[in-house]
Design an enzyme around this catalytic site. Structure first.
Site, PDB file in Angstrom:
ATOM      1  N   TRP A   1       1.049  -1.389  -0.180  1.00 16.56           N
ATOM      2  CA  TRP A   1      -0.267  -0.262  -0.208  1.00 16.56           C
ATOM      3  C   TRP A   1       0.750   0.884  -0.071  1.00 16.56           C
ATOM      4  CZ3 TRP A   1      -0.176   3.907   3.453  1.00 16.56           C
ATOM      5  CH2 TRP A   1      -1.100   5.014   3.217  1.00 16.56           C
ATOM      6  N   HIS A   2       2.058   1.289   0.521  1.00 16.69           N
ATOM      7  CA  HIS A   2       2.753   2.664   0.516  1.00 16.69           C
ATOM      8  C   HIS A   2       3.452   2.246  -0.167  1.00 16.69           C
ATOM      9  CE1 HIS A   2       2.613   1.845   4.708  1.00 16.69           C
ATOM     10  NE2 HIS A   2       2.419   2.908   5.132  1.00 16.69           N
ATOM     11  N   GLY A   3       3.981   1.682  -1.465  1.00 18.64           N
ATOM     12  CA  GLY A   3       4.457   1.959  -3.161  1.00 18.64           C
ATOM     13  C   GLY A   3       3.847   1.182  -4.017  1.00 18.64           C
TER      14      GLY A   3
END
Length: 470
Positions: free
Chosen positions: A323-325
């Site tokens: 989700w962060h990248g």
């Protein structure tokens, strides 16, 4: 539009004055909605129509879902809504990542390359999509009814203080405030301004100097770094990401408080945590609770034995990392956290309790720092040499120039991070809330620091908040 840009600091007072001048609750809602549309359109005009269309689809689906008596139809509507929102996230955030990985597998075999699409990532898309999914799921679960008006739901999605980087909200937490925005009180304006100034000072006076230091060191060839410089770079990023993200959350909460609306807290002194489990109860609280409520619990949580619990933890944090990248570094960072959350349940949490709070805090801080090195490294190939640099494998040959403000910012960051863990901190809190002289002195100091931060923002090129890319 950044919160500390001259344009925002010029426009916001006019918007706020209009909000104060309007006495009708419906009119206040429309002031906030129009301001939010303009705020997001300034930076992401092409994504606004996509956001509005997807919000309209959510609104229509939940209206039907809420009134349907067929469980099969309700599940179908929920699936369509969640899949549609995830499709938006995957398209904008992961298309090129997927193409690049397919290309890496297929190119050696077939000899041709797949062209990347170069899709621009809309600011805050991950936060928006997660909030929209909570709305769908909570309606399905009966936690809250759907929005009575489309304008209410649009304001929930687009509300500009939290739009770009959270906190991640649930519709039922905001429904009453959005439907009839309250008239701000003097105390709301004062406390909101102070909270905004606190966040601005964190961003400009600690996160920015630390970020410049971290960028230099992580941007250098790791084989040219000595152990002290490598650790300095890691400490710099550790402080940068906390004060950058917590600074945004403070500014968002403060702005919203000025309008009379309350947002949930997103940080609670995470670096004084005495285990990785406790760290995640204190860090990015709105994401952690989202993962728990909408992923961990539906997967079974801890209800099906120890092995299934560990698997669920790993799934949650691998997906949290992604989700962060769109990078394998983030997946590995998620695995790092999943590993220590699992070890906490097996034995590590009890071991931390036995060694005492000071050693437990320092050990946890070290584990978090190592995790941040995975998070910050530009590629997986960078990690091995950087870990070797941390271990002292190389000599310093890279020219690293530290700004004079770096030592002061590092000292301030460490003091602010660890002071809440000191025995006398509660007495400071009591003095702040019970003695008006202490409170006013502290608030005046925060405002002065914010003014210094604004001056720095005018002198140094703007740098977006780190979590804008997520």
């Amino acid at each position: 539009m950044l919160f500390y840009e001259p344009l925002f600091l010029t426009v916001f007072p006019a918007v706020y004055a209009l909000y104060l001048a309007v006495t009708n609750k419906i009119a206040r809602k429309w002031v906030l909605l129009v301001a939010s549309l303009l705020f997001y359109s300034w930076g992401e005009p092409l994504f606004v129509p996509v956001l509005l269309v997807s919000a309209l689809i959510d609104y229509a689906l939940t209206a039907r879902l809420h009134h349907s008596s067929s469980e099969r139809e309700r599940r179908l509507l929920l699936t369509i809504g969640v899949a549609g929102n995830l499709a938006v996230l995957v398209f904008y955030k992961y298309t090129d990542f997927l193409i690049a990985n397919f290309d890496a597998v297929l190119q050696p075999a077939f000899g041709w390359r797949i062209q990347l699409l170069g899709i621009a990532l809309p600011i805050g898309v991950s936060f928006v999509v997660f909030e929209k999914i909570t709305y769908l799921v909570d309606t399905y679960r009966g936690v809250s009814p759907p929005a009575r008006r489309f304008a209410d739901y649009c304001l929930f999605v687009l509300y500009f203080p939290k739009l770009l980087a959270g906190p991640i909200l649930k519709y039922h937490e905001m429904a009453a405030q959005i439907a009839a925005p309250p008239s701000p009180r003097w105390r709301d304006a004062r406390d909101g301004l102070v909270r905004f100034c606190m966040g601005l000072a964190k961003k400009q006076l600690i996160a920015e100097p630390m970020g410049g230091c971290a960028d230099q060191i992580f941007g250098a060839d790791p084989t040219t770094l000595s152990a002290p410089i490598a650790w300095l770079g890691l400490l710099a990023f550790t402080l940068q990401i906390f004060f950058d993200f917590a600074g945004y959350s403070d500014m968002a909460i403060g702005l919203s408080r000025m309008f009379g609306l309350s947002l949930r807290e997103n940080f609670k002194a995470p670096y004084i945590a005495q285990s990785i489990t406790e760290f995640w109860r204190r860090w990015h609280i709105s994401l952690t609770t989202w993962i728990r409520d909408y992923l961990y619990v539906p997967l079974g949580g801890n209800r099906h034995g120890a092995l299934r619990t560990y698997v669920n933890l790993w799934i949650c944090f691998l997906l949290s990392g992604l989700w962060h990248g769109a990078s394998w570094n983030f997946v590995l960072w998620g695995a790092w956290n999943g590993l220590f959350l699992t070890l906490d349940r097996i034995f590590l949490s009890r071991a931390m309790q036995r060694i005492g709070p000071v050693l437990a805090t320092l050990t946890t801080f070290l584990l978090v720092m190592i995790g941040w090195s995975i998070f910050r490294s530009p590629s997986l190939s960078h990690l091995g040499p950087f870990f070797a640099a941390l271990a002292g494998a190389y000599h310093q040959t890279a020219p690293i120039t530290l700004a004079p403000e770096v030592p002061w910012a590092a000292a301030a960051g460490l003091i602010v991070s660890f002071t809440p863990g000191l025995p006398g901190y509660r007495h400071l809190q009591v003095a702040y809330y019970s003695l008006w002289s202490v409170r006013w002195l502290a608030q005046a100091a925060i405002i002065v620091l914010a003014v210094v931060g604004i001056a720095r923002a005018l002198a140094v090129p703007f740098k977006p908040f780190i979590y804008f890319r997520f």
